[in-house]
Scaffold this motif. Structure first.
Motif, PDB file in Angstrom:
ATOM      1  N   LEU A  91       0.828  -1.210   0.000  1.00  0.00           N
ATOM      2  CA  LEU A  91       0.000   0.000   0.000  1.00  0.00           C
ATOM      3  C   LEU A  91       0.860   1.257   0.000  1.00  0.00           C
ATOM      4  N   VAL A  92       1.893   1.268   0.847  1.00  0.00           N
ATOM      5  CA  VAL A  92       2.783   2.434   0.915  1.00  0.00           C
ATOM      6  C   VAL A  92       3.555   2.594  -0.390  1.00  0.00           C
ATOM      7  N   ALA A  93       4.014   1.483  -0.966  1.00  0.00           N
ATOM      8  CA  ALA A  93       4.736   1.558  -2.245  1.00  0.00           C
ATOM      9  C   ALA A  93       3.839   2.104  -3.351  1.00  0.00           C
ATOM     10  N   PHE A  94       2.552   1.741  -3.314  1.00  0.00           N
ATOM     11  CA  PHE A  94       1.618   2.279  -4.303  1.00  0.00           C
ATOM     12  C   PHE A  94       1.479   3.794  -4.152  1.00  0.00           C
ATOM     13  N   LEU A  95       1.372   4.277  -2.917  1.00  0.00           N
ATOM     14  CA  LEU A  95       1.265   5.722  -2.691  1.00  0.00           C
ATOM     15  C   LEU A  95       2.537   6.443  -3.114  1.00  0.00           C
ATOM     16  N   VAL A  96       3.687   5.853  -2.793  1.00  0.00           N
ATOM     17  CA  VAL A  96       4.961   6.465  -3.186  1.00  0.00           C
ATOM     18  C   VAL A  96       5.090   6.484  -4.707  1.00  0.00           C
ATOM     19  N   GLY A  97       4.705   5.384  -5.363  1.00  0.00           N
ATOM     20  CA  GLY A  97       4.747   5.357  -6.823  1.00  0.00           C
ATOM     21  C   GLY A  97       3.802   6.357  -7.449  1.00  0.00           C
ATOM     22  N   GLY A 139      23.155   2.195 -14.059  1.00  0.00           N
ATOM     23  CA  GLY A 139      22.252   3.032 -13.289  1.00  0.00           C
ATOM     24  C   GLY A 139      22.258   2.779 -11.795  1.00  0.00           C
ATOM     25  N   MET A 140      21.081   2.875 -11.201  1.00  0.00           N
ATOM     26  CA  MET A 140      20.915   2.730  -9.754  1.00  0.00           C
ATOM     27  C   MET A 140      20.635   1.289  -9.325  1.00  0.00           C
ATOM     28  N   TRP A 141      20.482   0.394 -10.292  1.00  0.00           N
ATOM     29  CA  TRP A 141      20.059  -0.971  -9.948  1.00  0.00           C
ATOM     30  C   TRP A 141      21.069  -1.719  -9.096  1.00  0.00           C
ATOM     31  N   PRO A 142      22.397  -1.561  -9.278  1.00  0.00           N
ATOM     32  CA  PRO A 142      23.323  -2.239  -8.357  1.00  0.00           C
ATOM     33  C   PRO A 142      23.151  -1.800  -6.904  1.00  0.00           C
ATOM     34  N   ILE A 143      22.768  -0.546  -6.682  1.00  0.00           N
ATOM     35  CA  ILE A 143      22.555  -0.075  -5.310  1.00  0.00           C
ATOM     36  C   ILE A 143      21.350  -0.775  -4.693  1.00  0.00           C
ATOM     37  N   HIS A 144      20.253  -0.844  -5.456  1.00  0.00           N
ATOM     38  CA  HIS A 144      19.083  -1.564  -4.961  1.00  0.00           C
ATOM     39  C   HIS A 144      19.416  -3.033  -4.710  1.00  0.00           C
ATOM     40  N   GLN A 196      14.867   6.423 -13.519  1.00  0.00           N
ATOM     41  CA  GLN A 196      15.286   5.398 -12.571  1.00  0.00           C
ATOM     42  C   GLN A 196      15.030   5.833 -11.134  1.00  0.00           C
ATOM     43  N   TRP A 197      15.157   7.108 -10.860  1.00  0.00           N
ATOM     44  CA  TRP A 197      14.850   7.620  -9.518  1.00  0.00           C
ATOM     45  C   TRP A 197      13.373   7.419  -9.189  1.00  0.00           C
ATOM     46  N   ARG A 198      12.508   7.710 -10.137  1.00  0.00           N
ATOM     47  CA  ARG A 198      11.071   7.597  -9.890  1.00  0.00           C
ATOM     48  C   ARG A 198      10.643   6.145  -9.676  1.00  0.00           C
ATOM     49  N   PHE A 199      11.188   5.230 -10.471  1.00  0.00           N
ATOM     50  CA  PHE A 199      10.826   3.825 -10.309  1.00  0.00           C
ATOM     51  C   PHE A 199      11.522   3.198  -9.101  1.00  0.00           C
ATOM     52  N   GLY A 200      12.635   3.774  -8.684  1.00  0.00           N
ATOM     53  CA  GLY A 200      13.370   3.200  -7.564  1.00  0.00           C
ATOM     54  C   GLY A 200      12.749   3.465  -6.214  1.00  0.00           C
ATOM     55  N   LEU A 201      11.981   4.562  -6.072  1.00  0.00           N
ATOM     56  CA  LEU A 201      11.398   4.893  -4.772  1.00  0.00           C
ATOM     57  C   LEU A 201      10.383   3.852  -4.293  1.00  0.00           C
ATOM     58  N   PRO A 202       9.425   3.392  -5.125  1.00  0.00           N
ATOM     59  CA  PRO A 202       8.534   2.323  -4.644  1.00  0.00           C
ATOM     60  C   PRO A 202       9.286   1.034  -4.318  1.00  0.00           C
ATOM     61  N   LEU A 203      10.309   0.702  -5.118  1.00  0.00           N
ATOM     62  CA  LEU A 203      11.110  -0.487  -4.836  1.00  0.00           C
ATOM     63  C   LEU A 203      11.830  -0.356  -3.498  1.00  0.00           C
TER      64      LEU A 203
END
Length: 359
Positions: free
Chosen positions: A108-114, A334-339, A271-278
């Motif tokens: 639910l929180v990830a949906f709101l953040v996305g 990109g940011m994927w190695p950090i995630h 990548q920043w926008r998609f990374g926040l819900p993840l």
């Protein structure tokens, strides 16, 4: 279902309390900055509420992951202190089952953040930038503070000695402008008037500043000549009704527009926008083992290390976003190695917690 509702309620209530405090602090700080600008006459006080509303999604996309992370730590920490987790584990509720329950509010929180990061935040940032840019381009003299020289942009500096009682007319107006003639040569002009007021043309919708009983001096740099104009009424157009403010930045672009762009800054923003819900799910995975405390430690024992962990995660994402935008880091990496690194850290922490026994 009773256990699910109980744990979900504890997490969400704690998250709401933390998010409310953080939002109050951050919005209060931003409001003070805007209020200072309004007091100095840079922006009118009438648009403060609109600007704060446009900033709200941008605040929420950063606050909600941290608030949910702390909400799990504090909620489960209190359950450990009250030995409620011990009872749940003794009744057959495994740590993996607790993680599964926690992932439901995390979704639910990830949906709101996305929703904020992919749609509301760029729309709010764009509208906020447009509002401020239109305010600067319109040169709204209602925001002027009497007795002060104020830079209105576009090479204009204005001084107003005071206003009439009904705030409709300015008294003793001084305007310094730096412009260019039609042939491209620079021109400095100074205008002084006894009074002035703003008006809007009903037919065209353009806004004008009308000055009365004054003089205008025009000087070309490098010349020993000046032009002097005396006037009873002098009108200056401040804005056109059909003027459109163009703002070109990936920060303000919609997610659909970024998907079709080849620019490195667009890839960084995407990548920043998609990374926040993840990020919400990864923080949930790390919060579960960090929430385990004993009665002698207290529920805040691991709060400081958890905050440092979140700060390091967010700081690395911001650094990667800047590197991608500058072209120093490939967008394919990109940011994927950090995630992936923090996801692996969370899995290791969960595995160690299960071996030691979360009970």
């Amino acid at each position: 279902m009773i256990i699910f509702r109980y744990l979900t309620r504890e997490i969400l209530l704690t998250m709401a309390a933390v998010a409310g405090v953080l939002l109050l602090v951050i919005m209060g700080s931003r409001f003070i900055r805007y209020f200072t600008d309004a007091a100095e006459g840079d922006i009118p006080a009438s648009i403060l509420g609109t600007l704060m509303l446009y900033h709200l999604p941008g605040f929420l996309e950063l606050i909600l992951p941290l608030a949910f992370f702390l909400g799990i730590l504090l909620a489960y920490g209190q359950l450990y202190l009250n030995s409620e987790i011990t009872v749940l584990v003794a009744c057959g509720t495994s740590p993996r089952r607790l993680l599964t329950i926690s992932l439901v509010p995390a979704t639910l929180v990830a949906f709101l953040v996305g929703l904020c990061s992919l749609w509301l935040t760029p729309a709010g940032a764009f509208n906020n930038a447009v509002t401020l840019e239109e305010q600067r381009s319109q040169l709204d003299f209602s925001a002027l503070a009497p007795g002060r020289f104020q830079d209105l942009g576009a090479g204009r500096t204005v001084y107003v000695e005071g206003f009439t009682d009904n705030q409709t007319r300015m008294q003793n107006v001084f305007i310094s402008e730096r412009q260019r003639r039609t042939d491209g040569t620079p021109e400095d002009s100074v205008t002084r008037a006894q009074s002035g007021y703003q008006t809007v043309d009903d037919e065209t919708g353009s806004r004008f500043l009308v000055l009365a009983d004054g003089e205008r001096y025009s000087v070309d740099p490098g010349r020993f000549e000046a032009e002097r104009l005396e006037f009873a009424t002098y009108a200056v157009r401040l804005s056109r009704a059909d003027e459109v403010v163009e703002i070109d930045s990936p920060e303000y672009a919609s997610t659909a527009a970024l998907l079709g762009s080849d620019d490195s800054r667009a890839h960084a923003q995407l990548q920043w926008r998609f990374g926040l819900p993840l990020m919400v799910f990864i923080l949930t995975l790390m919060a579960m083992p960090l929430s385990k405390v004993n009665p002698r430690q207290g529920r805040f024992a691991k709060l400081l290390p958890a905050i440092f962990l979140h700060i390091s995660y967010l700081s690395l994402l911001l650094a990667a976003q800047d590197a991608i935008g500058r072209g120093a880091l490939s967008a394919a990496v990109g940011m994927w190695p950090i995630h992936a690194a923090y996801l692996a850290l969370g899995l290791v922490m969960m595995q160690r917690a299960q071996h030691k026994g979360m009970r």
